[in-house]
Design a protein around this motif. Structure first.
Motif, mmCIF file in Angstrom:
data_model
loop_
_atom_site.group_PDB
_atom_site.id
_atom_site.type_symbol
_atom_site.label_atom_id
_atom_site.label_comp_id
_atom_site.label_asym_id
_atom_site.label_seq_id
_atom_site.Cartn_x
_atom_site.Cartn_y
_atom_site.Cartn_z
ATOM 1 N N LYS A 28 0.816 -1.092 0.086
ATOM 2 C CA LYS A 28 -0.065 0.230 -0.034
ATOM 3 C C LYS A 28 0.761 1.256 0.020
ATOM 4 C CE LYS A 28 -4.276 -2.215 0.105
ATOM 5 N NZ LYS A 28 -4.971 -1.788 -0.858
ATOM 6 N N GLN A 29 0.401 2.589 -0.385
ATOM 7 C CA GLN A 29 0.763 3.619 -0.311
ATOM 8 C C GLN A 29 0.255 4.809 0.569
ATOM 9 O OE1 GLN A 29 4.091 4.063 -1.757
ATOM 10 N NE2 GLN A 29 3.886 2.048 -2.252
ATOM 11 N N PRO A 30 0.880 5.832 0.618
ATOM 12 C CA PRO A 30 0.208 6.805 1.558
ATOM 13 C C PRO A 30 -1.089 7.332 0.691
ATOM 14 C CG PRO A 30 2.328 7.017 1.658
ATOM 15 C CD PRO A 30 2.213 6.134 0.723
ATOM 16 N N GLY A 31 -2.059 7.510 1.374
ATOM 17 C CA GLY A 31 -3.471 7.908 0.668
ATOM 18 C C GLY A 31 -4.354 6.641 0.280
ATOM 19 N N ASP A 32 -3.616 5.184 0.240
ATOM 20 C CA ASP A 32 -4.534 4.325 0.034
ATOM 21 C C ASP A 32 -5.510 3.780 1.498
ATOM 22 O OD1 ASP A 32 -3.359 4.041 -2.348
ATOM 23 O OD2 ASP A 32 -2.087 2.273 -1.861
ATOM 24 N N THR A 33 -6.755 3.365 1.094
ATOM 25 C CA THR A 33 -7.502 2.990 1.875
ATOM 26 C C THR A 33 -7.221 1.526 2.020
ATOM 27 O OG1 THR A 33 -9.395 4.408 1.144
ATOM 28 C CG2 THR A 33 -10.025 2.468 2.453
ATOM 29 N N VAL A 34 -7.213 1.082 3.395
ATOM 30 C CA VAL A 34 -6.981 -0.184 3.989
ATOM 31 C C VAL A 34 -8.090 -0.867 4.891
ATOM 32 C CG1 VAL A 34 -4.500 0.076 3.887
ATOM 33 C CG2 VAL A 34 -5.741 0.466 5.814
ATOM 34 N N THR B 130 -7.178 4.871 6.524
ATOM 35 C CA THR B 130 -6.353 5.112 5.277
ATOM 36 C C THR B 130 -5.003 5.354 5.921
ATOM 37 O OG1 THR B 130 -8.028 6.771 4.229
ATOM 38 C CG2 THR B 130 -5.807 7.259 3.645
ATOM 39 N N LEU B 131 -4.009 4.852 4.890
ATOM 40 C CA LEU B 131 -2.584 4.839 5.394
ATOM 41 C C LEU B 131 -1.980 6.414 5.099
ATOM 42 C CD1 LEU B 131 -0.068 3.211 5.815
ATOM 43 C CD2 LEU B 131 0.257 2.758 3.512
ATOM 44 N N SER B 132 -1.744 6.718 6.212
ATOM 45 C CA SER B 132 -1.198 8.312 6.071
ATOM 46 C C SER B 132 0.059 8.518 6.021
ATOM 47 C CB SER B 132 -1.633 8.977 7.536
ATOM 48 O OG SER B 132 -2.951 8.922 7.852
ATOM 49 N N GLU B 133 1.035 7.670 6.596
ATOM 50 C CA GLU B 133 2.620 7.869 6.426
ATOM 51 C C GLU B 133 3.219 6.485 6.609
ATOM 52 O OE1 GLU B 133 5.987 10.469 8.699
ATOM 53 O OE2 GLU B 133 4.031 10.049 9.569
ATOM 54 N N ILE B 134 4.327 6.194 5.477
ATOM 55 C CA ILE B 134 5.082 5.374 5.614
ATOM 56 C C ILE B 134 6.484 5.795 6.251
ATOM 57 C CG2 ILE B 134 6.404 3.654 4.317
ATOM 58 C CD1 ILE B 134 4.303 3.286 2.336
ATOM 59 N N VAL B 135 6.864 5.223 7.400
ATOM 60 C CA VAL B 135 8.020 5.634 8.058
ATOM 61 C C VAL B 135 9.255 4.931 7.783
ATOM 62 C CG1 VAL B 135 9.033 6.140 10.249
ATOM 63 C CG2 VAL B 135 6.700 6.310 10.229
ATOM 64 N N ALA B 136 9.158 3.664 7.505
ATOM 65 C CA ALA B 136 10.178 2.798 7.101
ATOM 66 C C ALA B 136 9.994 2.230 5.543
ATOM 67 C CB ALA B 136 10.230 1.428 7.971
ATOM 68 N N ALA B 137 10.866 2.733 4.743
ATOM 69 C CA ALA B 137 10.744 2.495 3.153
ATOM 70 C C ALA B 137 11.407 1.340 3.118
ATOM 71 C CB ALA B 137 11.463 3.610 2.465
ATOM 72 N N GLU B 138 11.214 0.825 1.939
ATOM 73 C CA GLU B 138 11.722 -0.479 1.348
ATOM 74 C C GLU B 138 13.021 -0.544 1.390
ATOM 75 O OE1 GLU B 138 10.027 -1.391 -2.459
ATOM 76 O OE2 GLU B 138 8.026 -1.695 -2.049
ATOM 77 N N GLY B 139 13.689 -1.634 1.853
ATOM 78 C CA GLY B 139 15.130 -1.932 1.823
ATOM 79 C C GLY B 139 15.532 -1.193 3.286
ATOM 80 N N GLU B 140 15.083 -0.591 3.939
ATOM 81 C CA GLU B 140 15.252 -0.294 5.498
ATOM 82 C C GLU B 140 15.432 -1.416 6.284
ATOM 83 O OE1 GLU B 140 13.606 3.057 7.046
ATOM 84 O OE2 GLU B 140 13.828 4.255 5.353
ATOM 85 N N THR B 141 16.495 -1.466 7.211
ATOM 86 C CA THR B 141 16.334 -2.379 8.454
ATOM 87 C C THR B 141 15.526 -1.811 9.814
ATOM 88 O OG1 THR B 141 18.358 -3.275 7.519
ATOM 89 C CG2 THR B 141 17.743 -3.707 9.839
ATOM 90 N N VAL B 142 14.811 -2.782 10.183
ATOM 91 C CA VAL B 142 13.989 -2.183 11.265
ATOM 92 C C VAL B 142 14.312 -3.142 12.601
ATOM 93 C CG1 VAL B 142 12.266 -0.856 10.137
ATOM 94 C CG2 VAL B 142 11.885 -3.063 10.469
ATOM 95 N N GLY B 143 14.045 -2.761 13.734
ATOM 96 C CA GLY B 143 14.237 -3.554 15.038
ATOM 97 C C GLY B 143 12.616 -4.025 15.524
ATOM 98 N N VAL B 144 12.688 -4.863 16.224
ATOM 99 C CA VAL B 144 11.394 -5.404 16.591
ATOM 100 C C VAL B 144 10.736 -4.188 17.430
ATOM 101 C CG1 VAL B 144 10.206 -6.811 18.439
ATOM 102 C CG2 VAL B 144 12.169 -7.710 17.120
ATOM 103 N N ASP B 145 9.159 -4.107 17.091
ATOM 104 C CA ASP B 145 8.450 -3.013 17.520
ATOM 105 C C ASP B 145 8.772 -1.634 17.112
ATOM 106 O OD1 ASP B 145 6.140 -2.502 19.220
ATOM 107 O OD2 ASP B 145 7.491 -1.577 20.890
ATOM 108 N N ALA B 146 9.643 -1.390 15.998
ATOM 109 C CA ALA B 146 9.981 -0.142 15.391
ATOM 110 C C ALA B 146 8.492 0.192 14.624
ATOM 111 C CB ALA B 146 11.014 -0.262 14.487
ATOM 112 N N LEU B 147 8.640 1.496 14.498
ATOM 113 C CA LEU B 147 7.347 2.185 13.836
ATOM 114 C C LEU B 147 7.664 2.075 12.203
ATOM 115 C CD1 LEU B 147 4.837 3.858 14.008
ATOM 116 C CD2 LEU B 147 6.176 5.985 14.032
ATOM 117 N N LEU B 148 6.545 1.361 11.764
ATOM 118 C CA LEU B 148 6.533 1.134 10.370
ATOM 119 C C LEU B 148 5.687 2.308 9.640
ATOM 120 C CD1 LEU B 148 5.918 -2.599 10.103
ATOM 121 C CD2 LEU B 148 8.084 -1.438 9.774
ATOM 122 N N ALA B 149 4.382 2.594 9.978
ATOM 123 C CA ALA B 149 3.850 3.370 9.235
ATOM 124 C C ALA B 149 2.676 3.964 10.400
ATOM 125 C CB ALA B 149 3.088 2.817 8.072
#
Length: 525
Positions: free
Chosen positions: A23-29, A54-73
């Motif tokens: 999904k991208q920002p602005g998409d209904t989920v 509605t998906l408002s914001e993507i915090v972690a983009a594709e390819g990024e490394t994230v830890g457990v419980d990190a904010l994704l969107a």
């Protein structure tokens, strides 16, 4: 506003890579609709939407490394969701209207056929071509060959390119029908698991992009008729070099007359002999460093060869490898094979070879000496109550060891069919990770290349490997008389940390006894 965070990834897993956003920002989920996919070093994890909105914001983009419980969107719920989406839609419509107005006001422009990619048109959906799952512990691959070029029309599931890992070759199919508008990873480049390879435009945009490509002027190089040579696939070049084949001995099937890896395999299977181009003798001259360099060729090792070298050296550094030898009188096996081979092939549709006899003999011996079928894990010994036989096979790109699962429960015909199927997949480069993993014991037949005696290296983490040599008539003393018998030297390389000398010798003697009297195989003696 609801936060979307990284879920629990499993025991001992502390981080993951964002592979794909669905999904991208602005998409209904909707609730539980998949938002993105995370990849760890063990598993792939899908992240569902915790709420509808509605998906408002993507915090972690594709390819990024994230830890457990990190904010994704973050997701807007309720009224916020109903207002954000229309605004995004209106903004997109205004942008499109402005773009159409600009195009109407400006004179038409020609499409640059030499551009790096083709821009998607209205109505087209951009579909990313991603690196598929490469298998356990495989984190990267090399782009070996592109079967399509930018601007080509592709059908869904049509092969786009081929990747080489340190274990197998992986073909990448098109995820959708359309036009290949951009190639991100060129041939020879290294890509990571879940990386992006290319972009396909589907729908109306595909037709527009294809039309633009067809109407575009030909590249300057083509107009000038420079006659540039067609570049063969890198994997094909390596295979030809290793097999000693020249290009004119291989029938090309690739685009624009390009030689592909499977073309080389077919040439070798057809019995193509190496033919080196004759060179005129040069006048004698003093040797020089420049002259030496001109007679050398530097070729990068394939990932398969690099991994083989590393694993074999690790086996020597880790295991206490010893080898014991014996010899087998193949008279009885050859007699049975000659007597029943026609009936066997007529009934089962496969030829009766020697591998089924050796596999059966090893399975019986492994049950009697279970430590040969075991492995060391730290300070523990893992005994296997099943037999997965790895059968070493030579291919144009190197040695591979596909595994025949549960060989101890197979018949002679089932073993022969499995060996033939795995051998064909190996030669065609179609082996998967599942075909290559899980072996508990390996058989290596160096006799097919003429080896009289062999001491193979262990295939870790296995503890034993049987070596077969060529069958050769020798004078033997039997019953006080000298007779000529077809003899084969066999060997067992084993890890002395887990298998003692008595066990190793007993195992090899049991294999010898069952091959010299195959009736033992039927009576489980």
């Amino acid at each position: 506003m609801t936060e979307v965070r990284v879920p629990t990834l499993g025991e001992s897993v502390t981080e993951a890579t964002v592979a794909t956003w669905f999904k991208q920002p602005g998409d209904t989920v909707a609730v539980d609709e998949m938002l993105c996919e995370l990849e760890t070093d063990k598993v792939t994890v899908e992240v569902p939407s915790p709420v509808a909105g509605t998906l408002s914001e993507i915090v972690a983009a594709e390819g990024e490394t994230v830890g457990v419980d990190a904010l994704l969107a973050s997701i807007s719920e309720g009224d916020a969701g109903t207002t954000t989406a229309p605004k995004a839609k209106e903004a997109a419509e205004d942008s499109e209207a402005a773009s159409q107005s600009d195009r109407a006001a400006e004179p038409s422009k020609s499409v640059d056929a030499g551009s790096e990619d083709i821009k998607p048109r209205k109505g087209g959906e951009a579909v990313d071509v991603m690196v598929p799952t490469l298998g356990e512990s495989v984190t990267e691959a090399t782009v070996s060959t592109w079967f399509k070029k930018v601007g080509d029309t592709v059908a869904q599931d049509e092969m786009l390119c081929e990747l080489e890992t340190d274990k197998v070759s992986v073909e990448v199919p098109a995820p959708a029908a359309g036009v290949l508008t951009k190639i991100i990873a060129e041939e020879g480049s290294t890509v990571e698991a879940s990386g992006k390879l290319a972009v396909i435009t589907s729908g109306d945009g595909a037709a527009a992009a294809s039309t633009a490509q067809e109407s575009a002027p030909a590249p300057a190089a083509a107009q000038s008729g420079s006659g540039k040579d067609v570049e063969d696939a890198p994997s094909a070049k390596k295979a030809m070099a290793e097999a000693g084949l020249s290009r004119d001995q291989v029938t090309a099937s690739g685009r624009d007359g390009r030689v592909m890896k499977e073309d080389v395999a077919k040439a070798i299977a057809a019995g193509a002999s190496a033919a080196k181009t004759e060179q005129k003798p040069a006048a004698p001259r003093a040797p020089s460093a420049a002259n030496d360099q001109s007679r050398e060729e530097r070729v990068k090792m394939t990932r398969l060869k690099q991994t083989m070298a590393r694993r074999l050296k690790e086996a020597q550094n880790t295991a206490a490898i010893l080898t014991t030898f014996n010899e087998v009188d193949m008279t009885e096996v050859m007699g049975i094979r000659n007597e029943y081979k026609d009936q066997f092939e007529k009934k089962h549709g496969v030829r009766l070879g020697f591998m089924s006899f050796f596999t059966k003999a090893c399975c019986h011996a492994l049950k009697e000496i279970p430590e040969v079928n075991a492995e060391i894990d730290g300070t523990d010994i893992i005994y296997k109550n099943y037999v997965h036989i790895g059968v070493a096979a030579g291919t144009p790109t190197g040695l591979v060891v596909p595994v025949i699962k549960d060989a101890d429960s197979m018949s002679f015909a089932e073993i022969e069919k499995a060996v033939n199927a795995m051998g064909k997949k190996a030669r065609d480069g179609k082996l998967t990770m599942a075909d290559m993993t899980g072996g508990t014991f390996t058989i290596s037949n160096g006799g097919v290349y003429g080896s009289l005696m062999t001491a193979p290296i262990l295939n870790p983490p296995q503890s034993g490997i049987l070596g077969m040599a060529k069958i050769q008539d020798r004078a033997m003393v039997i019953g006080g008389e000298i007779v000529i018998r077809p003899m084969m030297y066999i060997s067992l390389s084993y890890d002395h940390r887990i298998i003692d000398g008595k066990g190793a010798v007993t195992f090899l003697v049991r294999v010898k006894e069952m091959l010299e009297d195959p009736r033992r195989l039927l009576m489980d003696l």
